[in-house]
Design a protein around this motif. Structure first.
Motif, short mmCIF file in Angstrom:
data_model
loop_
_atom_site.label_atom_id
_atom_site.label_comp_id
_atom_site.label_asym_id
_atom_site.label_seq_id
_atom_site.Cartn_x
_atom_site.Cartn_y
_atom_site.Cartn_z
N SER A 99 0.82 -1.20 0.00
CA SER A 99 0.00 0.00 0.00
C SER A 99 0.86 1.26 0.00
O SER A 99 2.06 1.20 0.27
CB SER A 99 -0.87 0.02 1.25
OG SER A 99 -0.04 0.14 2.39
N GLU A 100 0.24 2.38 -0.27
CA GLU A 100 0.93 3.67 -0.22
C GLU A 100 1.54 3.91 1.17
O GLU A 100 2.65 4.42 1.29
CB GLU A 100 -0.05 4.82 -0.53
CG GLU A 100 0.08 5.38 -1.93
CD GLU A 100 1.50 5.42 -2.48
OE1 GLU A 100 2.35 6.13 -1.91
OE2 GLU A 100 1.78 4.73 -3.48
N THR A 101 0.79 3.54 2.21
CA THR A 101 1.29 3.74 3.58
C THR A 101 2.60 2.99 3.76
O THR A 101 3.58 3.54 4.28
CB THR A 101 0.28 3.19 4.61
OG1 THR A 101 -1.01 3.60 4.21
CG2 THR A 101 0.60 3.67 6.00
N ALA A 102 2.62 1.74 3.35
CA ALA A 102 3.83 0.93 3.50
C ALA A 102 4.98 1.56 2.72
O ALA A 102 6.11 1.66 3.21
CB ALA A 102 3.57 -0.48 3.03
N ARG A 103 4.67 2.02 1.51
CA ARG A 103 5.72 2.62 0.67
C ARG A 103 6.27 3.90 1.29
O ARG A 103 7.48 4.15 1.24
CB ARG A 103 5.18 2.93 -0.73
CG ARG A 103 5.01 1.69 -1.57
CD ARG A 103 4.35 2.02 -2.90
NE ARG A 103 3.72 0.84 -3.46
CZ ARG A 103 4.38 -0.06 -4.17
NH1 ARG A 103 5.64 0.10 -4.44
NH2 ARG A 103 3.75 -1.14 -4.61
N SER A 104 5.39 4.68 1.88
CA SER A 104 5.85 5.94 2.46
C SER A 104 6.79 5.70 3.65
O SER A 104 7.55 6.57 4.04
CB SER A 104 4.66 6.80 2.88
OG SER A 104 4.04 6.22 4.01
N ASP B 32 16.16 5.27 0.29
CA ASP B 32 14.96 5.44 1.11
C ASP B 32 14.18 4.13 1.15
O ASP B 32 13.10 4.06 1.74
CB ASP B 32 14.06 6.54 0.54
CG ASP B 32 14.67 7.92 0.69
OD1 ASP B 32 15.64 8.05 1.46
OD2 ASP B 32 14.19 8.85 0.03
N LEU B 33 14.70 3.12 0.52
CA LEU B 33 14.04 1.81 0.48
C LEU B 33 14.67 0.91 1.54
O LEU B 33 15.79 0.44 1.37
CB LEU B 33 14.19 1.16 -0.89
CG LEU B 33 13.49 1.87 -2.05
CD1 LEU B 33 13.85 1.17 -3.35
CD2 LEU B 33 11.99 1.86 -1.83
N GLY B 50 16.62 10.08 3.23
CA GLY B 50 15.71 11.20 3.42
C GLY B 50 14.54 10.82 4.32
O GLY B 50 13.70 11.63 4.64
N LEU B 51 14.50 9.54 4.72
CA LEU B 51 13.42 9.07 5.58
C LEU B 51 13.80 9.28 7.04
O LEU B 51 14.90 8.92 7.44
CB LEU B 51 13.21 7.57 5.38
CG LEU B 51 12.29 7.05 4.28
CD1 LEU B 51 12.12 5.56 4.44
CD2 LEU B 51 10.95 7.74 4.29
N THR B 52 12.89 9.82 7.81
CA THR B 52 13.22 10.07 9.22
C THR B 52 12.22 9.39 10.15
O THR B 52 11.86 9.93 11.19
CB THR B 52 13.25 11.57 9.54
OG1 THR B 52 11.99 12.12 9.13
CG2 THR B 52 14.35 12.30 8.83
#
Ligand SMILES: Nc1ncnc2c1ncn2[C@@H]1O[C@H](COP(=O)(O)OP(=O)(O)O)[C@@H](O)[C@H]1O
Ligand SMILES: [Mg+2]
Lengths: 142, 124
Positions: A99-104, B32-33, B50-52
């Motif tokens: 889902s988008e949530t997981a990706r974010s 970011d993955l 860039g992920l915090t």
């Protein structure tokens, strides 16, 4: 089993992104206390984190369990559904229905199942649509 | 190169782990993955991201990472920094974008973590 050194079960809720990863952190801590080597520890940690996140992201909830015997660490993930329709596709690097949530949050790269397979010495996945998915992984200690 | 050198090169600000700036870094990874990070990174690697969110920290915990670099001036919440400190991480933030941060570090001699895949850059 009589020669079990450690056994623990962690219920994992669907879409509980806040707690996601706590079971794996605890598993890593326990194995470290047992004196498991850094190499095995790292491989278990990576596989455990991926499989735990999959329970959160893709399943209807399930249980992650840890069993340690003198010869191996075993991780078993068993969920209540929805099951995976095409396992070959799911195992492919880059394939994801996240889902988008997981990706974010940094997931959904479609690398989880391949990562588990690469890190575990033994890997087995069984899935049935409408029933659920069971993944068993073994990490040799000798 | 150690973390202090990185701080200098990146004009970075140290957010936690001030007392561990002498820690050596050997390779770097920018992503970011988190699954890519879990696949390829090891404890000698610095992660530029860039992920915090909390998952960056959990990923770092799984891999025993020593240093996180947040690009584009990003600063995580105090709760995350506290947790990072408990994990023994050094966390720094640089005003540079991820692209520029990588360029600066590369110029200073740091190289990517060796990654193996069928079409990998080892063939370049
Ligand atoms: N426990 C599960 N229940 C249902 N589907 C799953 C489960 N684990 C994985 N999948 C399916 O397999 C795909 C690939 O999984 P994975 O390799 O971990 O990548 P990602 O989690 O990044 O999507 C998922 O996108 C999902 O469709
Ligand atoms: Mg996954």
């Amino acid at each position: 089993m009589s020669n079990t050194l450690l056994h623990a079960e962690y219920p994992v809720e669907a879409e509980d992104y806040t707690c996601a990863g706590e079971a794996s952190a605890d598993i890593k801590r326990k194995l470290k206390q047992l004196g498991v080597s850094a190499n095995v520890l790292r491989r278990v940690a990576v596989a455990s984190y991926e499989v735990e996140l999959n329970l959160v992201i893709h399943s209807d909830g399930g249980v992650l369990s840890l069993e340690v015997t003198p010869d191996r660490v075993r991780l078993i993930s068993k969920d209540r559904g929805p099951g995976i329709p095409d396992l070959d596709l799911a195992m492919r690097e880059g394939w994801s229905t996240a889902s988008e949530t997981a990706r974010s949050l940094g997931f959904g790269a479609g690398m989880g199942l391949p990562n588990m397979k690469r890190n575990a010495d033994e890997f087995d996945i069984k899935s049935k649509v409408g029933e659920g998915t069971t993944i068993q992984m073994g990490f040799l200690l000798t | 190169m150690n973390i202090q050198d990185m701080v200098n090169v990146l004009h970075a600000k140290v957010l936690c782990g001030q007392e561990r700036l002498e820690t050596k870094v050997y390779t770097a990874c920018c992503s970011d993955l988190m699954s890519d990070v879990l696949a390829f990174v090891n404890e000698k690697t610095v992660l530029i991201t860039g992920l915090t969110n909390a998952h960056v920290l959990r990923t770092a915990d799984m891999l025993d990472l020593k240093c996180l670099v947040f690009a584009r001036g990003k600063i995580p919440g105090d709760d995350l920094l506290e947790q990072a400190d408990e994990q023994g991480l050094v966390v720094i933030t640089t005003p540079a974008t991820a692209f520029t941060a990588c360029g600066l570090l590369y110029e200073a001699g740091l190289r990517g973590v060796p990654i193996e895949w069928p079409e990998s850059e080892a063939r370049l």
